[in-house]
Design a protein around this motif. Structure first.
Motif, PDB file in Angstrom:
ATOM      1  N   ASN A 114       0.814  -1.228   0.000  1.00  0.00           N
ATOM      2  CA  ASN A 114       0.000   0.000   0.000  1.00  0.00           C
ATOM      3  C   ASN A 114       0.843   1.272   0.000  1.00  0.00           C
ATOM      4  O   ASN A 114       0.306   2.375   0.038  1.00  0.00           O
ATOM      5  CB  ASN A 114      -0.934   0.015   1.211  1.00  0.00           C
ATOM      6  CG  ASN A 114      -0.174   0.138   2.530  1.00  0.00           C
ATOM      7  OD1 ASN A 114       0.949  -0.351   2.641  1.00  0.00           O
ATOM      8  ND2 ASN A 114      -0.773   0.779   3.508  1.00  0.00           N
ATOM      9  N   GLU A 115       2.176   1.135  -0.059  1.00  0.00           N
ATOM     10  CA  GLU A 115       3.030   2.315  -0.027  1.00  0.00           C
ATOM     11  C   GLU A 115       3.472   2.735  -1.426  1.00  0.00           C
ATOM     12  O   GLU A 115       3.769   1.898  -2.282  1.00  0.00           O
ATOM     13  CB  GLU A 115       4.281   2.056   0.824  1.00  0.00           C
ATOM     14  CG  GLU A 115       4.050   2.187   2.314  1.00  0.00           C
ATOM     15  CD  GLU A 115       5.339   2.161   3.115  1.00  0.00           C
ATOM     16  OE1 GLU A 115       5.274   2.434   4.324  1.00  0.00           O
ATOM     17  OE2 GLU A 115       6.422   1.862   2.542  1.00  0.00           O
ATOM     18  N   LEU A 163       0.550  17.046   1.405  1.00  0.00           N
ATOM     19  CA  LEU A 163      -0.261  15.896   1.004  1.00  0.00           C
ATOM     20  C   LEU A 163      -0.750  15.106   2.212  1.00  0.00           C
ATOM     21  O   LEU A 163      -1.879  14.581   2.207  1.00  0.00           O
ATOM     22  CB  LEU A 163       0.545  14.995   0.065  1.00  0.00           C
ATOM     23  CG  LEU A 163       0.873  15.589  -1.310  1.00  0.00           C
ATOM     24  CD1 LEU A 163       1.647  14.584  -2.161  1.00  0.00           C
ATOM     25  CD2 LEU A 163      -0.389  16.020  -2.042  1.00  0.00           C
ATOM     26  N   GLN A 164       0.085  15.020   3.246  1.00  0.00           N
ATOM     27  CA  GLN A 164      -0.352  14.327   4.462  1.00  0.00           C
ATOM     28  C   GLN A 164      -1.548  15.018   5.090  1.00  0.00           C
ATOM     29  O   GLN A 164      -2.479  14.370   5.589  1.00  0.00           O
ATOM     30  CB  GLN A 164       0.806  14.228   5.458  1.00  0.00           C
ATOM     31  CG  GLN A 164       1.810  13.155   5.115  1.00  0.00           C
ATOM     32  CD  GLN A 164       2.829  12.899   6.207  1.00  0.00           C
ATOM     33  OE1 GLN A 164       3.601  11.947   6.120  1.00  0.00           O
ATOM     34  NE2 GLN A 164       2.867  13.725   7.229  1.00  0.00           N
ATOM     35  N   LYS A 175      -3.776  16.467   3.533  1.00  0.00           N
ATOM     36  CA  LYS A 175      -4.926  16.141   2.687  1.00  0.00           C
ATOM     37  C   LYS A 175      -5.379  14.693   2.863  1.00  0.00           C
ATOM     38  O   LYS A 175      -6.312  14.248   2.194  1.00  0.00           O
ATOM     39  CB  LYS A 175      -4.569  16.370   1.211  1.00  0.00           C
ATOM     40  CG  LYS A 175      -4.373  17.833   0.826  1.00  0.00           C
ATOM     41  CD  LYS A 175      -4.091  17.942  -0.676  1.00  0.00           C
ATOM     42  CE  LYS A 175      -3.951  19.387  -1.119  1.00  0.00           C
ATOM     43  NZ  LYS A 175      -3.717  19.493  -2.592  1.00  0.00           N
ATOM     44  N   ILE A 177      -3.269  12.005   2.442  1.00  0.00           N
ATOM     45  CA  ILE A 177      -2.420  11.075   1.687  1.00  0.00           C
ATOM     46  C   ILE A 177      -1.218  10.732   2.561  1.00  0.00           C
ATOM     47  O   ILE A 177      -0.251  11.485   2.647  1.00  0.00           O
ATOM     48  CB  ILE A 177      -1.979  11.694   0.345  1.00  0.00           C
ATOM     49  CG1 ILE A 177      -3.203  12.018  -0.519  1.00  0.00           C
ATOM     50  CG2 ILE A 177      -1.033  10.750  -0.402  1.00  0.00           C
ATOM     51  CD1 ILE A 177      -2.882  12.760  -1.803  1.00  0.00           C
ATOM     52  N   ASN A 178      -1.298   9.578   3.209  1.00  0.00           N
ATOM     53  CA  ASN A 178      -0.300   9.233   4.228  1.00  0.00           C
ATOM     54  C   ASN A 178       0.586   8.056   3.848  1.00  0.00           C
ATOM     55  O   ASN A 178       1.397   7.602   4.673  1.00  0.00           O
ATOM     56  CB  ASN A 178      -1.019   8.903   5.548  1.00  0.00           C
ATOM     57  CG  ASN A 178      -1.798  10.085   6.085  1.00  0.00           C
ATOM     58  OD1 ASN A 178      -1.239  11.156   6.293  1.00  0.00           O
ATOM     59  ND2 ASN A 178      -3.098   9.900   6.302  1.00  0.00           N
ATOM     60  N   ASN A 179       0.412   7.538   2.640  1.00  0.00           N
ATOM     61  CA  ASN A 179       1.166   6.322   2.288  1.00  0.00           C
ATOM     62  C   ASN A 179       2.277   6.568   1.265  1.00  0.00           C
ATOM     63  O   ASN A 179       2.692   5.658   0.554  1.00  0.00           O
ATOM     64  CB  ASN A 179       0.210   5.246   1.778  1.00  0.00           C
ATOM     65  CG  ASN A 179      -0.487   5.645   0.482  1.00  0.00           C
ATOM     66  OD1 ASN A 179      -0.717   6.823   0.236  1.00  0.00           O
ATOM     67  ND2 ASN A 179      -0.825   4.657  -0.330  1.00  0.00           N
ATOM     68  N   ILE A 180       2.750   7.810   1.192  1.00  0.00           N
ATOM     69  CA  ILE A 180       3.932   8.094   0.361  1.00  0.00           C
ATOM     70  C   ILE A 180       5.169   8.077   1.269  1.00  0.00           C
ATOM     71  O   ILE A 180       5.225   8.816   2.261  1.00  0.00           O
ATOM     72  CB  ILE A 180       3.837   9.449  -0.348  1.00  0.00           C
ATOM     73  CG1 ILE A 180       2.621   9.494  -1.280  1.00  0.00           C
ATOM     74  CG2 ILE A 180       5.117   9.719  -1.152  1.00  0.00           C
ATOM     75  CD1 ILE A 180       2.434  10.825  -1.994  1.00  0.00           C
ATOM     76  N   GLN A 186       0.632  14.755  -6.474  1.00  0.00           N
ATOM     77  CA  GLN A 186      -0.691  14.150  -6.278  1.00  0.00           C
ATOM     78  C   GLN A 186      -1.248  13.622  -7.604  1.00  0.00           C
ATOM     79  O   GLN A 186      -1.905  12.580  -7.638  1.00  0.00           O
ATOM     80  CB  GLN A 186      -1.654  15.164  -5.662  1.00  0.00           C
ATOM     81  CG  GLN A 186      -3.005  14.558  -5.277  1.00  0.00           C
ATOM     82  CD  GLN A 186      -3.894  15.550  -4.546  1.00  0.00           C
ATOM     83  OE1 GLN A 186      -3.491  16.671  -4.249  1.00  0.00           O
ATOM     84  NE2 GLN A 186      -5.108  15.123  -4.233  1.00  0.00           N
ATOM     85  N   TYR A 229       0.383  10.385  -8.118  1.00  0.00           N
ATOM     86  CA  TYR A 229      -0.058   9.473  -7.056  1.00  0.00           C
ATOM     87  C   TYR A 229      -1.410   8.858  -7.422  1.00  0.00           C
ATOM     88  O   TYR A 229      -1.629   7.653  -7.257  1.00  0.00           O
ATOM     89  CB  TYR A 229      -0.155  10.249  -5.740  1.00  0.00           C
ATOM     90  CG  TYR A 229      -0.809   9.489  -4.610  1.00  0.00           C
ATOM     91  CD1 TYR A 229      -0.071   8.612  -3.824  1.00  0.00           C
ATOM     92  CD2 TYR A 229      -2.161   9.667  -4.317  1.00  0.00           C
ATOM     93  CE1 TYR A 229      -0.671   7.914  -2.780  1.00  0.00           C
ATOM     94  CE2 TYR A 229      -2.771   8.995  -3.273  1.00  0.00           C
ATOM     95  CZ  TYR A 229      -2.015   8.118  -2.519  1.00  0.00           C
ATOM     96  OH  TYR A 229      -2.626   7.432  -1.485  1.00  0.00           O
ATOM     97  N   VAL A 230      -2.300   9.675  -7.951  1.00  0.00           N
ATOM     98  CA  VAL A 230      -3.666   9.232  -8.266  1.00  0.00           C
ATOM     99  C   VAL A 230      -3.706   8.442  -9.569  1.00  0.00           C
ATOM    100  O   VAL A 230      -4.427   7.439  -9.677  1.00  0.00           O
ATOM    101  CB  VAL A 230      -4.617  10.455  -8.352  1.00  0.00           C
ATOM    102  CG1 VAL A 230      -5.973  10.037  -8.899  1.00  0.00           C
ATOM    103  CG2 VAL A 230      -4.764  11.109  -6.990  1.00  0.00           C
TER     104      VAL A 230
END
Length: 400
Positions: free
Chosen positions: A220-221, A246-247, A249, A251-254, A361, A364-365
């Protein structure tokens, strides 16, 4: 047989991590027709320590390696560094006085002190002088001491020395077209001038990737990669700020994987801790281990500081070889044009964490866009960064 002398102030020697340009060139020159010697320094710029090689390490090479005395320094930007380079230049001058005169001198620049000694010796002895431009001095130092008018006066002697070296070259190689153009501003006699990116040998890169790719990575990372020096030219602060945005927002898995070392490592570590982002500082790695981590990453970041003199650099080739889409803040038009031409990343505003976060982002998406850009990135490596093809130009220039 041709006697070829390669003078490279900053290069790797046996036992050191790296993917050295000059070691590669020296190894590839056919020893049936040429003798090759690489002259460098006893001092390692990367580790800031003196080098001591064993007899076995010397004998492992297909060429002669000579290391000349240099006292060394602790900081990259310091008077002690300039003094150390001055002494290295003196050491080279003494060595050349007693060495048999070579047929060709292939010399890297910087440092300016060493390259000027080589240029002067070549001219006095009617020796073909081929210059390989790795970085622009004093432009790189002006980024650190960028004071209008004062900086120009302060660095004028260095600029004059650089111009002397560029003018002396019979042939010019550089790691980017930007650097070629700078040298040709003052060199009117050069018959040939070529841009040959630092690059990597893709066959070897792929072998190292297979050997080192088995790394634990949570499914999931998303891993964001940076590989290179942790110094003033690299704006990791904005990258950390973007991840913090981003965190917030959700988005915690980067995970930010930072591979390398340098004078600002502790500062970046402290700032990342303050911002509480998910980050791993690996320190300096063996090239194979770095490759293994890089091919496991999802996105690469090229966060070059505003006003930096760099054009095409090591990390560009490694990112492309790994097939990674690139988030780029570098101002260099040469690299930004490559990003656009190959559609292998996104050019962002420099020193703008909000814009960086927005574009990060996007990748990421959009998994499909990441995949397409990754394929294009690898195509760039095959066409522009593959040493087994691009370095033939250098070898031919030296040996013919």
């Amino acid at each position: 047989m041709k006697d070829i002398l390669i003078i490279a102030h900053f290069t790797q020697v046996p036992g050191e991590a790296g993917n050295g340009r000059f070691h590669y060139i020296a190894e590839k020159i056919d020893k049936k027709y040429s003798t090759v010697e690489v002259v460098t320094t006893t001092f390692s710029h990367r580790t800031k320590k003196q080098r001591y090689l064993s007899k076995e390490q010397y004998e492992s090479l297909s060429y002669k390696l000579t290391m000349l005395e240099e006292p060394g320094y602790k900081k990259n930007v310091s008077l002690k560094r300039f003094y150390s380079h001055f002494i290295m230049g003196k050491s080279l001058k003494r060595y050349l006085k007693y060495r048999n005169k070579p047929d060709i001198i292939y010399c890297s620049v910087p440092s300016l002190d060493v390259a000027k000694v080589a240029a002067t010796f070549a001219k006095e002895n009617d020796i073909k002088f081929i210059l390989d431009i790795q970085d622009l001095w004093p432009e790189a130092f002006k980024m650190v001491f960028n004071i209008p008018y004062i900086s120009d006066k302060l660095f004028y002697p260095m600029e004059k020395k650089a111009n002397h070296i560029y003018k002396a070259a019979d042939e010019i190689i550089a790691v980017s077209q930007t650097y070629v153009d700078r040298a040709l501003e003052v060199n009117s006699k050069c018959r040939n001038a070529y841009s040959v990116f630092l690059g990597t040998e893709l066959t070897n890169f792929d072998i190292l990737a297979m050997k080192n790719k088995n790394i634990e990575k949570p499914k999931n990372e998303i891993w964001l990669a940076y590989a290179g020096t942790l110094g003033h030219s690299y704006d990791l602060t904005s990258a950390i700020d973007a991840l913090c945005i981003l965190q917030k927002k959700g988005i915690n898995n980067i995970k930010f994987v930072i591979m390398g070392d340098g004078p600002l490592k502790s500062s970046f570590e402290k700032y990342a801790a303050e911002k509480q982002i998910n980050v791993l500082f690996t320190g300096r790695l063996d090239y194979g281990k770095m490759v293994g981590i890089l091919v496991n990453c999802d996105i690469a970041i090229n966060p070059i500081s505003k006003g930096a003199a760099q054009s095409i650099i090591n990390k560009h080739g490694d990112y492309a070889a790994a097939g990674l889409p690139v988030i780029n803040t570098q101002e260099s038009l040469e690299y930004r044009d490559l990003v656009n031409e190959y559609q292998m990343g996104i050019n962002c505003k420099n020193n703008d964490a909000e814009n960086l976060a927005l574009n990060l982002q996007r990748l990421y998406v959009d998994i499909d866009q990441r995949r397409t850009m990754g394929i294009n990135s690898r195509r760039l490596a095959e066409e522009k960064f593959n040493r087994s093809i691009t370095y033939k130009k250098i070898i031919d220039l030296i040996t013919n």
